[in-house]
Design a protein around this motif. Structure first.
Motif, PDB file in Angstrom:
ATOM      1  N   CYS A 182     -58.747 -44.322 144.177  1.00  0.00           N
ATOM      2  CA  CYS A 182     -59.295 -43.219 144.989  1.00  0.00           C
ATOM      3  C   CYS A 182     -60.447 -42.498 144.301  1.00  0.00           C
ATOM      4  O   CYS A 182     -61.157 -41.729 144.936  1.00  0.00           O
ATOM      5  N   CYS A 187     -60.400 -42.324 149.990  1.00  0.00           N
ATOM      6  CA  CYS A 187     -58.984 -42.156 150.363  1.00  0.00           C
ATOM      7  C   CYS A 187     -58.738 -40.970 151.262  1.00  0.00           C
ATOM      8  O   CYS A 187     -57.897 -41.035 152.150  1.00  0.00           O
ATOM      9  N   GLU A 188     -59.443 -39.876 151.058  1.00  0.00           N
ATOM     10  CA  GLU A 188     -59.220 -38.685 151.883  1.00  0.00           C
ATOM     11  C   GLU A 188     -59.531 -38.970 153.343  1.00  0.00           C
ATOM     12  O   GLU A 188     -58.914 -38.418 154.234  1.00  0.00           O
ATOM     13  N   ARG A 191     -56.590 -40.633 155.301  1.00  0.00           N
ATOM     14  CA  ARG A 191     -55.414 -39.784 155.574  1.00  0.00           C
ATOM     15  C   ARG A 191     -55.620 -38.900 156.794  1.00  0.00           C
ATOM     16  O   ARG A 191     -54.731 -38.233 157.243  1.00  0.00           O
ATOM     17  N   SER A 192     -56.837 -38.821 157.320  1.00  0.00           N
ATOM     18  CA  SER A 192     -57.086 -37.917 158.448  1.00  0.00           C
ATOM     19  C   SER A 192     -56.900 -38.582 159.772  1.00  0.00           C
ATOM     20  O   SER A 192     -56.674 -39.721 159.912  1.00  0.00           O
TER      21      SER A 192
END
Length: 192
Positions: A182, A187-188, A191-192
């Motif tokens: 990450c 990666c963020e 996750r959304s």
């Protein structure tokens, strides 16, 4: 301008980031072993059933590949590939699964199975067969995806019938890289 520099930095894989880079940097005078390290974005996937040159190429933004070879027939490799989007990485993973399932020659077969790692993962075995029975010679790989990154770990050598234990080192390496990927992957966004 600053935003473009940040994006450019975000899609690179820095030297020293891969797990095998430290070992690959050590000078080895043994003529029967060698390391190769490449930062070529267009490097073929190290897991490439039937050697399809375009497999996993679409949407790439960066790749880093390390291959260790020992005479007569042992090798291992590590590869991290970044894609422009999670969707592009997912497509590369699906295409790899399809290639492994479709690729069969008379004396060599591939098998693919799901594995609980990252956002998705598979084991891929390539195995020589003679007279319908496993013969000596094959490869074992773990391919994991986290967000827009694919992580590939392989071992090839004098394998016989595929077994779960054949993937122990590749799973261990994939877990270690999943813990740090990450830093270069988005990666963020996944996750959304």
């Amino acid at each position: 301008m600053l935003i473009s520099l940040v994006l450019a930095a975000a899609v690179s894989i820095p030297h020293g980031f891969l797990l095998y880079e430290k070992a690959a940097a050590v000078k080895d005078d043994n003529p029967e072993t060698s390391w190769s390290v490449s930062g070529r974005k267009t490097a073929p996937l190290v897991v490439d059933p039937c050697e399809r040159p375009k497999l996993g190429q679409a949407g790439r933004t960066a790749a880093r590949t390390i291959v260790y070879t020992a005479v007569p027939d042992y090798s291992k490799s590590e590869q991290v590939v970044l894609y422009a989007s999670e969707a592009a990485a997912r497509k590369a993973m699906n295409d790899l699964r399809a290639a492994a399932t479709a690729c069969r020659t008379s004396g060599y077969r591939y098998a693919v199975a799901s594995l609980a790692l990252g956002d998705e993962a598979v084991t891929v075995s390539g195995q020589s067969y003679q007279g319908g029975k496993p013969a000596i010679g094959g490869e074992r790989a773990v391919v994991a995806r986290r967000a827009n990154a694919l992580l590939l770990y392989t071992r090839a050598g004098e394998w016989s019938k595929p077994a779960k234990a054949d993937y122990r080192e590749q799973v261990k390496d994939a877990r270690r890289m999943l813990a740090k990927v990450c830093r270069v992957a988005r990666c963020e966004m996944s996750r959304s």
